[in-house]
Design an enzyme around this catalytic site. Structure first.
Site, mmCIF file in Angstrom:
data_model
loop_
_atom_site.group_PDB
_atom_site.id
_atom_site.type_symbol
_atom_site.label_atom_id
_atom_site.label_comp_id
_atom_site.label_asym_id
_atom_site.label_seq_id
_atom_site.Cartn_x
_atom_site.Cartn_y
_atom_site.Cartn_z
ATOM 1 N N CYS A 181 0.745 -1.329 -0.027
ATOM 2 C CA CYS A 181 0.342 0.060 0.340
ATOM 3 C C CYS A 181 0.756 1.320 -0.160
ATOM 4 O O CYS A 181 1.260 1.779 1.268
ATOM 5 C CB CYS A 181 -0.766 -0.027 1.306
ATOM 6 S SG CYS A 181 -2.401 1.531 1.058
ATOM 7 N N THR B 226 -31.213 -2.287 8.661
ATOM 8 C CA THR B 226 -30.144 -2.425 7.941
ATOM 9 C C THR B 226 -29.223 -3.649 9.394
ATOM 10 O O THR B 226 -28.539 -4.098 8.970
ATOM 11 C CB THR B 226 -29.251 -1.594 7.220
ATOM 12 O OG1 THR B 226 -28.838 -0.842 8.470
ATOM 13 C CG2 THR B 226 -30.404 -0.606 6.377
ATOM 14 N N GLU C 199 -23.179 4.806 0.101
ATOM 15 C CA GLU C 199 -23.379 2.967 1.340
ATOM 16 C C GLU C 199 -21.789 2.277 0.939
ATOM 17 O O GLU C 199 -21.989 1.606 1.855
ATOM 18 C CB GLU C 199 -24.219 2.470 1.119
ATOM 19 C CG GLU C 199 -25.899 3.167 1.758
ATOM 20 C CD GLU C 199 -27.151 3.027 0.480
ATOM 21 O OE1 GLU C 199 -28.233 2.852 1.438
ATOM 22 O OE2 GLU C 199 -27.179 3.207 -0.935
ATOM 23 N N THR D 99 -26.146 3.748 11.347
ATOM 24 C CA THR D 99 -27.127 3.415 10.364
ATOM 25 C C THR D 99 -27.637 5.137 9.993
ATOM 26 O O THR D 99 -27.915 6.289 10.724
ATOM 27 C CB THR D 99 -28.576 2.505 10.605
ATOM 28 O OG1 THR D 99 -29.118 2.143 9.748
ATOM 29 C CG2 THR D 99 -29.143 2.965 12.109
ATOM 30 N N TYR D 100 -28.269 5.227 8.901
ATOM 31 C CA TYR D 100 -29.374 6.168 8.215
ATOM 32 C C TYR D 100 -31.212 5.772 8.191
ATOM 33 O O TYR D 100 -31.746 6.222 7.343
ATOM 34 C CB TYR D 100 -28.750 7.269 7.601
ATOM 35 C CG TYR D 100 -27.475 7.481 7.207
ATOM 36 C CD1 TYR D 100 -26.978 8.062 7.982
ATOM 37 C CD2 TYR D 100 -26.553 6.724 6.746
ATOM 38 C CE1 TYR D 100 -25.491 8.588 8.017
ATOM 39 C CE2 TYR D 100 -25.142 6.681 7.269
ATOM 40 C CZ TYR D 100 -24.334 8.089 7.649
ATOM 41 O OH TYR D 100 -23.105 7.830 7.851
ATOM 42 N N ASN D 101 -31.104 4.589 8.209
ATOM 43 C CA ASN D 101 -31.898 3.920 7.922
ATOM 44 C C ASN D 101 -32.236 4.010 6.951
ATOM 45 O O ASN D 101 -34.206 3.920 6.545
ATOM 46 C CB ASN D 101 -32.924 4.035 8.989
ATOM 47 C CG ASN D 101 -33.108 4.139 10.472
ATOM 48 O OD1 ASN D 101 -32.705 2.600 10.817
ATOM 49 N ND2 ASN D 101 -32.634 4.597 11.277
ATOM 50 N N THR D 102 -31.592 3.755 5.551
ATOM 51 C CA THR D 102 -32.165 3.650 3.942
ATOM 52 C C THR D 102 -31.535 2.583 3.344
ATOM 53 O O THR D 102 -30.365 2.076 4.350
ATOM 54 C CB THR D 102 -31.570 5.044 3.580
ATOM 55 O OG1 THR D 102 -30.289 5.304 3.993
ATOM 56 C CG2 THR D 102 -32.244 6.718 4.349
#
Length: 414
Positions: free
Chosen positions: A43, A320, A385, A308-311
């Site tokens: 790397c 999720t 995401e 989480t953004y609940n999407t």
């Protein structure tokens, strides 16, 4: 990472503490260990960053010529660096004993824990770097300089606006919107079904164990050698850094990840998470020997696991949790760590093959990650995401490595 600000803050706090705050190791030494860790995965992005930091903090320039120029004490970290990066389950209390035994080149336990935290942090960070396509490109007119390039027109600008992959790729006509929509629908449907089944069925411990073994063995067949050769060279690795620049910082460059569950082998030594957990064992040990780092790492692990953004893609109000847990536990499964209370059947239900190929590559052979692998899963999801997936993989990997190292230290102490 700035797409996920709460996580980024937590990450920077722990990294700043490891590199800059009071701790058992001198500052230049910390950066050199970061270089050694990043070199295991070639790397160059991280190596170059820490070469600069090493010199700024008063490091001896000669050490940058390679391992034969560093003190024996640092050289002695080679073995544990190699095992942690590629096959952490092979680490034993004897490895610890060898490093801390009396003698002029020995490590104190606090120093060793600091070193282990740095090694695991930078192995995992290399996974994130390659998984996100942050690869340096050789400057044509410079003999040893690098510049970081954006990847295939979508890295910097699109990530900043969080455009979905679809918008970035539709122009290139990579796929139709219909396929990815049904992919999202199908995944949502499977998540819902699993939730309902979990409430109804009571799976026996034997069945749970069988499902883990099955998943572990199946992971052998994800990413076989030919998968790589059949993939065209991607924009992620057009200009692979010549390994000679990196190999001076490592020994045994041919040593790499080997499937935990090698074909035809029975009775593999599964690490039962319940026997040595981060919460009950690892956390207190690391905190005792290198004060406060345990709290910072714990905050970071919890942050990414619960983030989480609940999407999901275009959908709102989605739980999720099952998906995040499947991603985290699949990484641990590849490192031979099993959770008794987890049904590994869920991994197969939720993670499609292209995603498994991506996870295994990013986690076990990050330097082989291609843009095509990144594009091939969850095509309707947003970049943020997918970055979230990379964060989960990075932290799951770091925790797996740490658990093996800390378990070996605990065994040495007892």
């Amino acid at each position: 990472m700035s797409l996920h600000t709460p996580y980024l803050e937590s990450f920077l706090r722990s990294q700043f503490y490891m590199l800059r705050m009071d701790g058992p190791l001198p500052l230049p030494c910390r950066h050199y260990i970061a270089i050694m860790a990043a070199a295991r995965h070639q790397c160059s992005y991280l190596i170059n960053m820490h070469v600069d930091e090493f010199l700024k903090t008063g490091g001896i320039a000669e050490w940058l010529n390679g391992l034969e120029y560093v003190p024996q004490r640092l050289k002695n970290l080679n073995e544990i660096n190699k095992l942690l990066a590629h096959r952490p389950w092979l680490i034993t209390k004897e490895h610890i004993q060898k490093l801390v035994r009396t003698g002029e080149n020995n490590w104190s336990l606090p120093e060793l824990v600091h070193a282990v935290v740095l090694l695991t942090h930078y192995h995992a960070l290399a996974s994130f770097v390659f998984g996100s396509g942050i690869n340096p490109e050789r400057e044509r007119e410079m003999s040893n300089g690098f510049r970081v390039v954006s990847v295939n027109n979508f890295c910097v600008c699109d990530l900043a606006n969080d455009n979905s992959i679809e918008n970035a790729s539709l122009a290139g006509g990579n796929f139709g919107i219909v396929g990815s929509l049904s992919e999202l629908e199908a995944l949502m449907e499977r998540m819902k079904r699993l939730q309902e089944e979990r409430e109804e069925e009571d799976t026996s411990q034997e069945e749970m164990a069988t499902r883990f073994e099955k998943e572990k063995k199946e992971s052998l067949f994800v990413v076989s050698g030919d998968t790589f050769h059949s993939l065209p060279h991607s924009d992620f690795d057009d200009d692979m850094i010549t390994t000679s620049d990196v190999s001076r910082y490592i020994e045994d460059p041919g040593f790499g990840y080997e499937d935990f569950a090698r074909r035809g082998e029975e009775h593999l030594p599964t690490f039962r998470a319940q026997d040595y957990t981060w919460e009950n064992h690892g956390f207190s040990l690391v905190n005792r020997l290198y004060s406060d780092i345990g709290h910072l790492l714990d905050e970071k692990f919890r942050m990414v696991y619960n983030l989480t953004y609940n999407t999901m893609a275009t959908r709102e109000d989605v739980d999720t949790t099952t998906l995040r847990r499947a991603l985290f536990n699949y990484v641990h499964c590849m490192f031979g760590i099993r959770y008794d209370d987890y049904d590994y059947g869920e991994v197969n239900q939720l993670l499609e093959r292209s995603l498994k190929v991506y996870i295994k590559t990013v986690t076990c052979y990050p330097e082989r990650t291609t843009k095509r692998m990144y594009d091939s899963y969850w095509r309707q999801f947003k970049h943020s995401e997918k970055v979230h997936v990379n964060l989960l993989l990075m932290e799951a990997r770091m925790q797996a490595e740490l658990l093996y190292a800390l378990r070996a230290i605990t065994r040495y102490l007892t």
